[in-house]
Design a protein around this motif. Structure first.
Motif, PDB file in Angstrom:
ATOM      1  N   ASN A 140       0.820  -1.217   0.000  1.00 11.22           N
ATOM      2  CA  ASN A 140       0.000   0.000   0.000  1.00 11.22           C
ATOM      3  C   ASN A 140       0.852   1.265   0.000  1.00 11.22           C
ATOM      4  OD1 ASN A 140      -2.383   1.469  -0.065  1.00 11.22           O
ATOM      5  ND2 ASN A 140      -2.483   1.624   2.164  1.00 11.22           N
ATOM      6  N   TYR A 141       1.756   1.353  -0.953  1.00  7.81           N
ATOM      7  CA  TYR A 141       2.549   2.569  -1.118  1.00  7.81           C
ATOM      8  C   TYR A 141       1.756   3.573  -1.953  1.00  7.81           C
ATOM      9  CZ  TYR A 141       3.505   0.470  -5.690  1.00  7.81           C
ATOM     10  OH  TYR A 141       3.371  -0.083  -6.927  1.00  7.81           O
ATOM     11  N   SER A 142       2.271   4.799  -2.044  1.00  8.68           N
ATOM     12  CA  SER A 142       1.590   5.816  -2.855  1.00  8.68           C
ATOM     13  C   SER A 142       2.238   5.990  -4.226  1.00  8.68           C
ATOM     14  CB  SER A 142       1.583   7.166  -2.128  1.00  8.68           C
ATOM     15  OG  SER A 142       2.919   7.626  -1.938  1.00  8.68           O
ATOM     16  N   ALA A 143       3.526   5.638  -4.322  1.00 11.63           N
ATOM     17  CA  ALA A 143       4.236   5.779  -5.598  1.00 11.63           C
ATOM     18  C   ALA A 143       5.376   4.766  -5.653  1.00 11.63           C
ATOM     19  CB  ALA A 143       4.771   7.200  -5.757  1.00 11.63           C
ATOM     20  N   GLY A 144       5.563   4.161  -6.823  1.00 13.29           N
ATOM     21  CA  GLY A 144       6.635   3.183  -6.975  1.00 13.29           C
ATOM     22  C   GLY A 144       7.236   3.253  -8.364  1.00 13.29           C
ATOM     23  N   VAL A 145       8.500   2.863  -8.467  1.00 15.04           N
ATOM     24  CA  VAL A 145       9.200   2.903  -9.750  1.00 15.04           C
ATOM     25  C   VAL A 145      10.148   1.708  -9.855  1.00 15.04           C
ATOM     26  CG1 VAL A 145      11.122   4.328  -8.902  1.00 15.04           C
ATOM     27  CG2 VAL A 145      10.535   4.370 -11.328  1.00 15.04           C
ATOM     28  N   ILE A 146      10.295   1.217 -11.085  1.00 18.67           N
ATOM     29  CA  ILE A 146      11.314   0.203 -11.380  1.00 18.67           C
ATOM     30  C   ILE A 146      12.130   0.709 -12.552  1.00 18.67           C
ATOM     31  CG2 ILE A 146      11.810  -2.158 -12.119  1.00 18.67           C
ATOM     32  CD1 ILE A 146       9.174  -3.027 -10.916  1.00 18.67           C
ATOM     33  N   ILE A 147      13.441   0.738 -12.376  1.00 14.30           N
ATOM     34  CA  ILE A 147      14.370   1.049 -13.474  1.00 14.30           C
ATOM     35  C   ILE A 147      15.178  -0.218 -13.721  1.00 14.30           C
ATOM     36  CG2 ILE A 147      16.289   2.468 -14.251  1.00 14.30           C
ATOM     37  CD1 ILE A 147      15.292   4.656 -12.340  1.00 14.30           C
ATOM     38  N   LEU A 148      15.130  -0.724 -14.950  1.00 15.68           N
ATOM     39  CA  LEU A 148      15.781  -1.996 -15.276  1.00 15.68           C
ATOM     40  C   LEU A 148      16.716  -1.798 -16.462  1.00 15.68           C
ATOM     41  CD1 LEU A 148      15.765  -5.030 -14.533  1.00 15.68           C
ATOM     42  CD2 LEU A 148      14.001  -5.345 -16.278  1.00 15.68           C
ATOM     43  N   ASN A 149      17.956  -2.213 -16.302  1.00 14.57           N
ATOM     44  CA  ASN A 149      18.958  -2.102 -17.371  1.00 14.57           C
ATOM     45  C   ASN A 149      19.423  -3.501 -17.775  1.00 14.57           C
ATOM     46  OD1 ASN A 149      19.067   0.822 -17.208  1.00 14.57           O
ATOM     47  ND2 ASN A 149      20.167   0.534 -15.277  1.00 14.57           N
ATOM     48  N   VAL A 150      19.067  -3.908 -18.984  1.00 14.10           N
ATOM     49  CA  VAL A 150      19.416  -5.236 -19.494  1.00 14.10           C
ATOM     50  C   VAL A 150      19.850  -5.114 -20.945  1.00 14.10           C
ATOM     51  CG1 VAL A 150      18.615  -7.592 -19.878  1.00 14.10           C
ATOM     52  CG2 VAL A 150      17.693  -6.281 -17.980  1.00 14.10           C
ATOM     53  N   ASP A 151      20.920  -5.819 -21.295  1.00 15.36           N
ATOM     54  CA  ASP A 151      21.409  -5.825 -22.683  1.00 15.36           C
ATOM     55  C   ASP A 151      21.661  -4.414 -23.208  1.00 15.36           C
ATOM     56  OD1 ASP A 151      21.430  -8.540 -22.848  1.00 15.36           O
ATOM     57  OD2 ASP A 151      19.545  -8.713 -23.946  1.00 15.36           O
ATOM     58  N   TYR A 164      20.728  -5.686  -7.648  1.00 11.11           N
ATOM     59  CA  TYR A 164      22.176  -5.937  -7.697  1.00 11.11           C
ATOM     60  C   TYR A 164      22.460  -7.357  -7.230  1.00 11.11           C
ATOM     61  CZ  TYR A 164      27.095  -5.760  -6.289  1.00 11.11           C
ATOM     62  OH  TYR A 164      28.430  -6.036  -6.132  1.00 11.11           O
ATOM     63  N   ALA A 165      23.327  -8.030  -7.972  1.00 14.02           N
ATOM     64  CA  ALA A 165      23.742  -9.375  -7.582  1.00 14.02           C
ATOM     65  C   ALA A 165      25.161  -9.597  -8.089  1.00 14.02           C
ATOM     66  CB  ALA A 165      22.799 -10.425  -8.174  1.00 14.02           C
ATOM     67  N   GLU A 166      25.716 -10.751  -7.748  1.00 19.01           N
ATOM     68  CA  GLU A 166      27.093 -11.044  -8.143  1.00 19.01           C
ATOM     69  C   GLU A 166      27.259 -11.056  -9.657  1.00 19.01           C
ATOM     70  OE1 GLU A 166      28.361 -14.628  -6.325  1.00 19.01           O
ATOM     71  OE2 GLU A 166      28.234 -13.849  -4.288  1.00 19.01           O
ATOM     72  N   PHE A 167      26.178 -11.420 -10.370  1.00 20.87           N
ATOM     73  CA  PHE A 167      26.286 -11.520 -11.817  1.00 20.87           C
ATOM     74  C   PHE A 167      26.039 -10.195 -12.528  1.00 20.87           C
ATOM     75  CE2 PHE A 167      21.722 -11.551 -11.814  1.00 20.87           C
ATOM     76  CZ  PHE A 167      21.359 -12.359 -10.756  1.00 20.87           C
ATOM     77  N   GLY A 168      25.741  -9.110 -11.781  1.00 22.21           N
ATOM     78  CA  GLY A 168      25.596  -7.819 -12.449  1.00 22.21           C
ATOM     79  C   GLY A 168      24.758  -6.821 -11.666  1.00 22.21           C
ATOM     80  N   ARG A 169      24.706  -5.600 -12.168  1.00 22.93           N
ATOM     81  CA  ARG A 169      23.916  -4.509 -11.580  1.00 22.93           C
ATOM     82  C   ARG A 169      22.867  -4.120 -12.625  1.00 22.93           C
ATOM     83  NH1 ARG A 169      25.472  -1.051  -7.552  1.00 22.93           N
ATOM     84  NH2 ARG A 169      27.649  -1.690  -7.773  1.00 22.93           N
ATOM     85  N   TYR A 170      21.580  -4.271 -12.260  1.00 23.77           N
ATOM     86  CA  TYR A 170      20.537  -4.163 -13.275  1.00 23.77           C
ATOM     87  C   TYR A 170      19.478  -3.091 -12.993  1.00 23.77           C
ATOM     88  CZ  TYR A 170      22.599  -8.491 -14.813  1.00 23.77           C
ATOM     89  OH  TYR A 170      23.497  -9.437 -15.241  1.00 23.77           O
ATOM     90  N   GLY A 171      19.652  -2.258 -11.997  1.00 20.64           N
ATOM     91  CA  GLY A 171      18.694  -1.188 -11.778  1.00 20.64           C
ATOM     92  C   GLY A 171      18.228  -1.092 -10.341  1.00 20.64           C
ATOM     93  N   ILE A 172      16.948  -0.697 -10.142  1.00 18.70           N
ATOM     94  CA  ILE A 172      16.450  -0.464  -8.789  1.00 18.70           C
ATOM     95  C   ILE A 172      14.925  -0.595  -8.753  1.00 18.70           C
ATOM     96  CG2 ILE A 172      16.155   2.027  -9.099  1.00 18.70           C
ATOM     97  CD1 ILE A 172      17.273   2.342  -6.204  1.00 18.70           C
ATOM     98  N   LEU A 173      14.421  -1.028  -7.606  1.00 24.84           N
ATOM     99  CA  LEU A 173      12.986  -1.025  -7.289  1.00 24.84           C
ATOM    100  C   LEU A 173      12.798  -0.108  -6.087  1.00 24.84           C
ATOM    101  CD1 LEU A 173      10.042  -2.010  -7.105  1.00 24.84           C
ATOM    102  CD2 LEU A 173      10.884  -4.032  -5.907  1.00 24.84           C
ATOM    103  N   LEU A 174      11.920   0.913  -6.223  1.00 27.27           N
ATOM    104  CA  LEU A 174      11.717   1.869  -5.128  1.00 27.27           C
ATOM    105  C   LEU A 174      10.219   2.129  -4.943  1.00 27.27           C
ATOM    106  CD1 LEU A 174      13.719   5.005  -4.255  1.00 27.27           C
ATOM    107  CD2 LEU A 174      11.247   5.215  -4.461  1.00 27.27           C
ATOM    108  N   ILE A 175       9.756   2.087  -3.670  1.00 21.83           N
ATOM    109  CA  ILE A 175       8.383   2.454  -3.325  1.00 21.83           C
ATOM    110  C   ILE A 175       8.419   3.550  -2.266  1.00 21.83           C
ATOM    111  CG2 ILE A 175       7.426   0.204  -3.927  1.00 21.83           C
ATOM    112  CD1 ILE A 175       7.355  -0.451  -0.941  1.00 21.83           C
ATOM    113  N   SER A 176       7.394   4.402  -2.274  1.00 23.64           N
ATOM    114  CA  SER A 176       7.384   5.555  -1.364  1.00 23.64           C
ATOM    115  C   SER A 176       5.986   5.794  -0.813  1.00 23.64           C
ATOM    116  CB  SER A 176       7.872   6.800  -2.112  1.00 23.64           C
ATOM    117  OG  SER A 176       7.675   7.966  -1.330  1.00 23.64           O
ATOM    118  N   GLY A 177       5.963   6.408   0.369  1.00 27.36           N
ATOM    119  CA  GLY A 177       4.698   6.841   0.965  1.00 27.36           C
ATOM    120  C   GLY A 177       4.469   8.319   0.758  1.00 27.36           C
TER     121      GLY A 177
END
Length: 458
Positions: A108-119, A167-180
């Motif tokens: 039940n957040y008010s705003a959320g974003v996903i930034i994904l970097n692949v290939d 983020y994991a050992e096999f790479g850095r692929y972005g971020i998931l963020l939720i906010s109130g």
């Protein structure tokens, strides 16, 4: 008050006091009875108030537990649904909006974003109140390079937020963020765990996609390498010139799909044979490409001239000029006439063996590998063959083959194998040497390309 009534009242007060755990005085007169009745009554009134308060507190606790259980159920349900939609697609960026919607049901957040970097491509998805997007995007950008979750449970000005880097050992692929943002939402440790679990599922989907792409690329490469192998094997002669005085055979097995070993035999117009065995430095596609170029050099030059000195000079200069520093070819080139006269150049290669009777004569190197110096200076040596002599040329993949103990096949084993099989046809001698080498190194990956050329002078 008669005595019977007094006794009944005294017993009733005493029983009630015992029931609620209150100690009272012994009741021996009416005055004491009245006093203790009053005390018991006051105690009961307070006890009833306390019990009501306890019941209210218990109900609040039960309500809180129910609320937490409901939130947990919503979280688990969201995770289950997210897992289903992630498993249903190969491209994780296709379901980012659905992931955000399901996550909102759980947190039940008010705003959320996903930034994904692949290939080398960036995918962006926002879900929530429109006035929060710029703020959320900025916060996500600030934390996208973090390795750990950034957690703010509440902020009266901008709301709390949970930022989980993908983020994991096999790479850095972005971020998931939720906010109130814009609410009084207070994020809990449970919210953090659910958000991290969703991020982990996204990472799993990304990893699966990358592994799938690598597998596809691997299969494509394997198919291309198999085609290259077939082409390369087609460059090696399948048949050798027929002559009553010569029995010739050769075989080459690359260490991987394609290799840098080469052999060839050309029959000249004067009835002589020009034979070659070569080993390009390195393995794989680079060596195979150089081998292909060397074959063209040998075939073209060998048709024009049988002068070994000129041939060796041309090969040395061309390889030195055409290929990068450090690339070279060890080779033996020999010319044999029907009367048994042999000329040869050994450009940094292992010794050429001549089996005569029960002994092996070694014809050692006469110059540096082709391409090292580029000055084209090589000595041409001569050797007179006798009937029954056998020439054996090989690349270092034969003698350097290793078994599971790390022991090399070596020159002595090669010589013993040659001696034992000297009465066989040239093709059988080649096969017996190959079989001996691979039987010796059974269970160990081939260390280098393995090539053998045998000429019997009969």
């Amino acid at each position: 008050m008669n005595d019977e009534v007094f006794q009944k009242l005294s017993k009733a007060v005493t029983d009630v006091a015992q029931l609620v755990g209150l100690k009272i005085l012994p009741i021996n007169d009416v005055e004491t009875l009245v006093s203790e009745c009053t005390r018991v009554t006051e105690y009961l009134q307070k006890w009833i108030v306390d019990q009501k308060s306890n019941n209210d507190a218990l109900q609040q606790l039960i309500d809180a537990q129910l609320e937490e259980l409901t939130a947990t159920y919503e979280g688990l349900s969201a995770l289950f649904e997210i897992n289903k939609i992630i498993a249903s697609v190969n491209e994780p960026w296709m379901i980012l909006r659905n992931v955000l919607k399901l996550l909102k049901n759980a947190v039940n957040y008010s705003a959320g974003v996903i930034i994904l970097n692949v290939d080398e491509k960036s995918y962006y998805e926002y879900f929530g109140i429109s006035e929060a997007e710029d703020y959320i995007k900025r916060i996500a950008t600030e934390h996208i390079k973090d390795e750990n979750t950034y957690f703010v449970d509440y902020n009266k000005d901008s709301g709390g937020f949970i930022a989980v880097p993908l983020y994991a050992e096999f790479g850095r692929y972005g971020i998931l963020l939720i906010s109130g943002y814009g609410t009084k939402k207070i994020f809990t440790a449970g919210d953090k765990k659910i958000t991290e679990a969703v991020a982990q599922q996204l990472l799993t989907a990304v990893n699966r996609y990358i592994m799938l792409q690598r597998e596809i690329e691997k299969r494509k490469l394997e198919e291309q390498l198999q085609i290259a192998r077939n082409i390369q094997q087609g460059l090696l002669p399948k048949q050798f010139p027929a002559h009553e005085k010569f029995d010739i055979s050769a075989q080459s097995v690359p260490a991987i799909q394609v290799g840098g070993d080469y052999y060839d035999v050309i029959e000249a117009d004067d009835g002589s044979f020009v034979c070659c065995i070569a080993d390009v430095s390195g393995k794989g596609l680079p060596a195979a490409l150089i081998m292909s170029s060397f074959r063209s050099m040998f075939r073209l030059s060998g048709k024009i001239s049988t002068d070994l000195k000129k041939l060796a000079a041309q090969f040395d200069k061309m390889i030195h000029e055409d290929f990068e520093t450090g690339r070279f070819i060890t080779s033996i080139i020999l010319r044999i006439t029907p009367d048994g006269t042999m000329e040869y150049v050994n450009a940094g290669h292992d010794p050429l063996y001549v089996l005569r009777g029960n002994r092996i004569i070694k014809l050692e190197s006469t110059g540096t590998p082709f391409g090292i110096l580029g000055d084209g200076w090589y000595d041409v040596e001569k050797f007179k063959l006798e009937y029954g002599d056998i020439l054996i040329a090989y690349t270092d993949g034969v003698v350097e083959a290793r078994n599971i103990s790390g022991e090399e096949y070596g020159f002595e084993r090669l010589q013993e194998t040659i001696m034992v099989n000297r009465y066989l046809k040239a093709s059988d001698i080649v096969q017996r040497i190959m079989d001996s080498v691979f039987e010796f190194s059974h269970g160990v990956p081939q260390h280098d390309d393995t090539t053998i050329l045998v000429v019997k002078y009969e």
